[in-house]
Each structure stands twice: as C-alpha cells, then as structure tokens.
Scaffold this active site. Sequence first.
Site, PDB file in Angstrom:
ATOM      1  N   LYS A   1      49.783  83.114  49.850  1.00 30.21           N
ATOM      2  CA  LYS A   1      48.962  84.477  49.667  1.00 30.21           C
ATOM      3  C   LYS A   1      49.634  85.651  49.190  1.00 30.21           C
ATOM      4  O   LYS A   1      50.895  85.530  49.390  1.00 30.21           O
ATOM      5  CB  LYS A   1      48.455  84.749  51.143  1.00 30.21           C
ATOM      6  CG  LYS A   1      47.290  83.708  51.403  1.00 30.21           C
ATOM      7  CD  LYS A   1      46.528  84.348  52.632  1.00 30.21           C
ATOM      8  CE  LYS A   1      45.389  83.374  53.174  1.00 30.21           C
ATOM      9  NZ  LYS A   1      44.334  83.250  52.020  1.00 30.21           N
TER      10      LYS A   1
ATOM     11  N   ARG B   1      38.867  73.457  54.517  1.00 34.82           N
ATOM     12  CA  ARG B   1      37.974  72.686  53.847  1.00 34.82           C
ATOM     13  C   ARG B   1      38.608  71.217  54.400  1.00 34.82           C
ATOM     14  O   ARG B   1      37.968  70.462  54.788  1.00 34.82           O
ATOM     15  CB  ARG B   1      37.510  72.741  52.575  1.00 34.82           C
ATOM     16  CG  ARG B   1      38.629  72.543  51.587  1.00 34.82           C
ATOM     17  CD  ARG B   1      38.089  73.402  50.386  1.00 34.82           C
ATOM     18  NE  ARG B   1      38.094  74.724  50.511  1.00 34.82           N
ATOM     19  CZ  ARG B   1      37.791  75.374  49.260  1.00 34.82           C
ATOM     20  NH1 ARG B   1      37.501  74.873  48.081  1.00 34.82           N
ATOM     21  NH2 ARG B   1      37.933  76.584  49.362  1.00 34.82           N
TER      22      ARG B   1
END
Length: 499
Positions: free
Chosen positions: A275, A349
């Site tokens: 990130k 996920r």
Amino acid sequence: MQFMKNQQLATIEAEVLIVGVSEHQENLSGWSDFKEIYGPNLDEWIKNLDISTAVKGLTKLPTTLKNVKRVLYVGLGQRKTLTPDDLRAAFAATGKELAKSRVKTVGLWVDSLATDEISVTDAAILAMEGLVMGSFQVENYKTTNNQADVTIEEMKFISAHDQESILASLEVGEIYGNAVNSARDLINLPGNVLTATALANYAEELATKYDFEIEVLDKAQLEELGMGAILAVNKGSKEEPRLITIKYNPKEDWEDVVTFVGKGVTFDTGGYSIKSKSGIVGMKGDMGGAASVLGAMQIIGELRPNHNVMAVIGSTDNMIDGNAFKPDDVITTYSGKTVEILNTDAEGRLVLADAVAYAKQQGATSIIDLATLTGGVITALGFDKTGALTNNQSFYNEFHEATEETGEFTWLMPLTENDKKRIRKSDVADLNNSPGGDGHMIFGGGFVGEFVGETPWIHLDIAGTSDANAPHDLGPKGGTGVMVRSLATYIMRITAQNK
Ligand code: BES
Ligand code: ZN
Ligand code: ZN
C-alpha cells in the site's frame, strides 16, 4: 447502567432530566403537569426558539428545584414526522452532550419521546440505543489523559405505561448500544495490540460469558486442515493466524444455522503489492467485519433468541518478509480450489474463502459475510453506504428489512455471469484474486461467492462504513460498529417470524 422505575415528574432526583420537545408540545399528555413543576413559561420559550425543537437540537436549562438540577430538552421537530432514525440520532447527540458534561445520574421522561408512529416502548429502545452509542468515547493511550471517562451510572425513568415493559425496552436499547461500542473498541485497537491471537482471546472471553461453544484453530491446525488461503496471507507474518468459530445452539438440532463470517485482518500492509504511505494508515481497522460479527454475537448472547447462529472469523495480519506470499504464486484453498495470486493486497477475499468453506463444513445453511474488502465500494457508494452482493434475492430482501429498521444503509450491487467469468480467468489456476480495477467491489465479493456455492449468501463490503474519518450522527471518528445492530436485528426478526 442501573435503571430505576416508578419515578415521578415532581419527585425524581437527577442531575439532568431528559425531555423530548416538539413544535406542538401542548399536545403531549402530561405537559401541563410538567409545566407546573418546571416552568410556566415553557410554551413561550419553545415558541421563541429559546428551547430548540429542531431534530438533534439540544437545550439545557438550569432549574431552581432541589431534586433536578437541569432539564435537557431534546428536539424532536414536528413530532408527527419524526423517524426512528431521527430519534436515535437525537439521543446520540444527547449521549455526546451528557458524556461531555460528565453526568452520572439522569432522569428520562420516556412518554415525552413517543409519537403516533413510534410507540413508547420503541422510543425507549431507540433512545437508549442512541444514548449509549452517542456517549461512546474512544480509548486512547495519551499519558497526559488524566480524566477518566464518565459513563451514565443511573437512569431513572418516568412513564405512565407499564414499568416492566419500559424497563425491558430500555435494556434492549442499552444492549444494542453496548454491543456496537464493543465492536468500536476492537476496531480502534492498534495492530500491535489486537493481533489474531488477541482477537481469538477476546472471542473466547465472549463465548465464556455467554455460554457459546467456541473453537479456535491455530497455525498448526490450519496447516493440518489445508487452509492454504488464510495461511498464504499469514506467510509473511511473525504473528500466528487464527480461525475462530462460535456456535450458539438454542435449538435441539444443529439445523437452520444462520452464519456470520467476518474478515479479521488485524493489519493490512498490502503485502508485496504494498500500500502507499497514506493508504496504509488506518489498516488496523481491517478487522471491522470480525468486530461486527462479535458485536452481533454479544447481542445474541444477551437476548438469547431461539435460533441457531454461528460466527466464523478468519484472522491474520498481511505482512511482508522473505517468506511472504507474492504475486504469481498459486495457492490451494481449504475448498480444494486453486487461486492465482495477482495482488497480495486482495487478501481479504482469500481469508474469507477459507472461512466460508469452513462455515459450510460446520453446517452453515445461510451465510452473511462482512468485510472491509475493497476501496472500490468507497468509490462506488461513499463512506455512508454498505455495498452488498447476494445469490438469493429473497434472503437479501429479508436482511434489507432489518437494515431499514436499524438505519444502516445498504445497497445491492450486481454480480453478473461476466463478472464471474473474469474471477475464473487464469492460465494456471481455478480463480484469480484480482481481475481488475474496474468495478472491483464486485470482484472482491464475487470471489468469496465462488466458495459459497448454492448456500443463500449475502456479502457486505463495509470498507467505507466500518471506520469513520470524522464524527457522525451516532458516534465519534473511528470504528463505527456498522452492521452489529442489523445482524442481530435480522436474527430477532426471523426468530419472531418463527422461521
Ligand atoms: N483492506 C483493503 C480494503 C480497504 C480499503 C479497506 C480502504 C478500508 C479502506 C483490502 O484488503 C484491499 O486492499 N483491497 C484492494 C483490492 C485490490 C487490490 C483488488 C483495494 O480495494 O484497493
Ligand atoms: Zn488488502
Ligand atoms: Zn484488507
């Protein structure tokens, strides 16, 4: 909070007496008695706006009485158009004010909150819920913070209605508010404090308190079971992962099990798909789904509805070291499906894939998963709406009714065959974990759906709604505890319908 019933307008003793006030206050039954005690000029003050009747408007006036030091007038607008959301928000504002002025003993004239649409018991629930959420204070680690938090200790209530049912309603509202605040506390904990192990310990304490069955799987057990997806995310970490399963089984059989599945990523660096400097800040909150699930279970534990409920939480951080998973890796999930990793930042996920597969194996007959899953949901819906997907419209409709009751805005997004095709596109594996940046909220949730199969399922992407970047109607900046109330309300509603 201690509740005290059978209080009277004239004799109640409290630091602050809370009274609902509307544009047509003269229609409120008991208002002339109130005026006799608290001031003959009140109608004029309301008319001249010295007392605000605006929704969320608060006016605090001192009295010359010995038993009540101040009256806090809570604006209810035109009583007949007041919505449940308005009443909850008005009392959240009240809670904030009471916390600020460090009040410990309050009086509440419950009947002054009811309208033609909102019964006095519903008003009691909504007011308490708002009051408890609004008075929430974020815990901090400031060494100069020498003022201990003050919470309301005593609530004395006045009502002409059945005291026991008012009391029960106030307690329900308090239970809902407290559970939201518990979830907020978890979200606000820094990642060095709330590790997966710490989250599992919290869940164990909760399970002990409410007599839930609980199982906590550690790294060795996850390896044994072949939970390749959660383990892949955990590979770069010094902290062990945990898979937490809580079962609430009031029925004789373990059938018809509504299951909440939560993303419990305690810190998300993004992994090798790292990130940005600014994007990484706040990623301690990437366990908001897990927090909502645990908050909902707290309500279930308090109210003990006659319906089976399970909670499954996959927890790890997403870190980088020489052993961390990488783009191009292929992993094998618990379900047996293989996944080509295209982006290590699409880790939620993966954690949910194994958690959902395990939930099914443990008897889930319907699944609601909650996750701070994608920035895409924020782009699509902003910070005030939860994005949803489903494979079962009527299940979604029922859940949506619960969200309308709680005022937690939720919007269903489409999951098309074309989206599924893109999730299933890989030269080397069954699925890929990042089909593209276009509409990627759908790819995130849709990926989880691949592991759900035919089981009725709702996916809730709370990336925008779980952590507030500014104070809002129901609480301060920080964790919001979104969906805690909706999940529990859904269970209470289907229990009442005897489903
Ligand atoms: N935890 C993030 C999503 C997120 C973003 C939560 C902002 C809260 C605020 C998630 O794991 C993530 O990084 N998602 C990526 C997915 C992408 C790589 C396909 C995203 O949304 O950018
Ligand atoms: Zn991520
Ligand atoms: Zn994440």
